[in-house]
Design an enzyme around this catalytic site. Structure first.
Site, PDB file in Angstrom:
ATOM      1  N   TYR A 180     -16.394 -16.885  22.572  1.00 25.78           N
ATOM      2  CA  TYR A 180     -17.842 -16.863  22.782  1.00 25.78           C
ATOM      3  C   TYR A 180     -18.402 -18.184  22.267  1.00 25.78           C
ATOM      4  O   TYR A 180     -18.368 -18.459  21.071  1.00 25.78           O
ATOM      5  CB  TYR A 180     -18.424 -15.665  22.022  1.00 25.78           C
ATOM      6  CG  TYR A 180     -19.916 -15.432  22.131  1.00 25.78           C
ATOM      7  CD1 TYR A 180     -20.732 -16.149  22.993  1.00 25.78           C
ATOM      8  CD2 TYR A 180     -20.521 -14.446  21.350  1.00 25.78           C
ATOM      9  CE1 TYR A 180     -22.089 -15.908  23.079  1.00 25.78           C
ATOM     10  CE2 TYR A 180     -21.873 -14.183  21.424  1.00 25.78           C
ATOM     11  CZ  TYR A 180     -22.656 -14.916  22.280  1.00 25.78           C
ATOM     12  OH  TYR A 180     -24.003 -14.677  22.352  1.00 25.78           O
ATOM     13  N   LYS A 237     -16.965 -16.498  27.126  1.00 21.23           N
ATOM     14  CA  LYS A 237     -18.374 -16.387  27.488  1.00 21.23           C
ATOM     15  C   LYS A 237     -19.065 -17.643  26.989  1.00 21.23           C
ATOM     16  O   LYS A 237     -19.009 -17.973  25.804  1.00 21.23           O
ATOM     17  CB  LYS A 237     -19.016 -15.158  26.831  1.00 21.23           C
ATOM     18  CG  LYS A 237     -20.522 -15.086  27.076  1.00 21.23           C
ATOM     19  CD  LYS A 237     -21.222 -14.175  26.102  1.00 21.23           C
ATOM     20  CE  LYS A 237     -22.737 -14.286  26.272  1.00 21.23           C
ATOM     21  NZ  LYS A 237     -23.482 -13.560  25.220  1.00 21.23           N
ATOM     22  N   VAL A 274     -22.691 -12.270  31.234  1.00 24.62           N
ATOM     23  CA  VAL A 274     -23.164 -11.376  30.176  1.00 24.62           C
ATOM     24  C   VAL A 274     -24.680 -11.532  30.184  1.00 24.62           C
ATOM     25  O   VAL A 274     -25.235 -12.406  29.525  1.00 24.62           O
ATOM     26  CB  VAL A 274     -22.553 -11.736  28.818  1.00 24.62           C
ATOM     27  CG1 VAL A 274     -23.133 -10.875  27.706  1.00 24.62           C
ATOM     28  CG2 VAL A 274     -21.033 -11.561  28.859  1.00 24.62           C
TER      29      VAL A 274
END
Length: 297
Positions: free
Chosen positions: A136, A163, A207
């Site tokens: 992330y 992400k 997301v």
């Protein structure tokens, strides 16, 4: 079988009561709302989930109830980012026991760290994780922008994707280009307005915070993007822009996006909009603006 992530994976907000406890009924209603909207997974304890502001006990409670309510219908990802190395492992172990499918790893925040320190951190963390992990990139909150070198090392250590919430389309494109021959390492965008462009360039999903309250919109946009249906993409992107111009633009603080998402869900009677300190929910005037915008949506 290796977990392959794609599509719309909402960064689920954490429903709270007025006294700061977990709103269990709100969690169940929200999860049913997301699944009925067609999402491809959920991400707990991310930025919109206010993860770092919650006690370990509440985080574990959220993980347990969410996994129970999801009941294996879609993958559950759990953010384990923490200032404490052992704290991250503790949450990861609980996620495994509760039935989660993967954990999400961002750099530990507070202390600024170097690229080498981040790689060494991953080399210590990855072998101890009980679940597959996704990277992330959230430089605005962690003080470090993950380099391609770091992401490549994470992949070597077993990471199943990344992400990217940097908001930097150039960096996102470089990720897609670097891993274009690794379809089992998905590139998921955290900036939801980038969704259609991400899919066009070869990325794999988003997301998307707005998918908390309008999951069907983002699922439809993802599907249209995969099908390269420009007419539908253009129409749905106008709706996404409307969300940015309205729900995400109420209030004057950087926390207005998370506040706006929670406020929208309260208008829909899915859960209340109570926040974990230091964040506070909107005052009445701003809440009325959210209500009027949601009526339009």
């Amino acid at each position: 079988m290796k977990l392959v992530l794609k599509g719309i994976i909402p960064p689920m907000i954490t429903p709270l009561t007025a006294d700061g406890n977990l709103d269990i009924d709100g969690v169940q209603r929200l999860i049913e709302h997301l699944i009925s909207g067609g999402v491809h997974g959920i991400f707990l304890l991310g930025t919109n989930g206010e993860g770092p502001s919650l006690t370990y006990e509440l985080r574990k409670e959220l993980i347990s109830y969410s996994c129970k309510f999801v009941a294996g219908r879609i993958p559950v990802l759990v953010g384990i980012t923490d200032t404490s190395f052992l704290g991250s492992l503790d949450i990861a172990e609980h996620a495994k026991k509760a039935g989660a499918d993967a954990v999400v790893v961002a750099p530990p925040y507070y202390f600024p760290i170097s690229e080498n320190e981040m790689i060494e951190y991953l080399e210590c963390l990855a072998p101890k994780l009980p679940l597959p992990f996704m990277m992330y990139n959230m430089p605005s909150c962690t003080k470090i922008h993950l380099t391609i070198k770091t992401v490549k090392r994470a992949k070597e250590l077993g990471a199943i994707g990344i992400k990217d919430s940097s908001g930097d389309m150039g960096y996102l494109n470089s990720l897609i280009e670097e891993f274009k021959d690794s379809p089992d390492f998905p590139i998921i965008v955290g900036t939801e307005s980038f969704l259609s462009e991400t899919i066009r360039k070869g990325g794999h999903g988003a997301v998307a915070g707005g998918a908390n309250f309008v999951p069907g919109l983002f699922v439809d946009l993802y599907n249209a993007s995969v099908q390269n249906n420009h007419l539908v993409i253009d129409e749905l992107n106008k709706k996404v822009k409307y969300i940015y111009d309205t729900i995400y633009s109420v209030g004057k603080y950087e926390s207005r996006v998370t506040k706006g998402i929670k406020s929208a869900l309260s208008v829909m009677d899915i859960c209340e909009d109570h926040m974990a300190l230091p964040l506070r929910r909107f005052e009445n005037g701003d809440r009325e603006k959210i209500k009027s915008y949601m009526n339009e949506i």
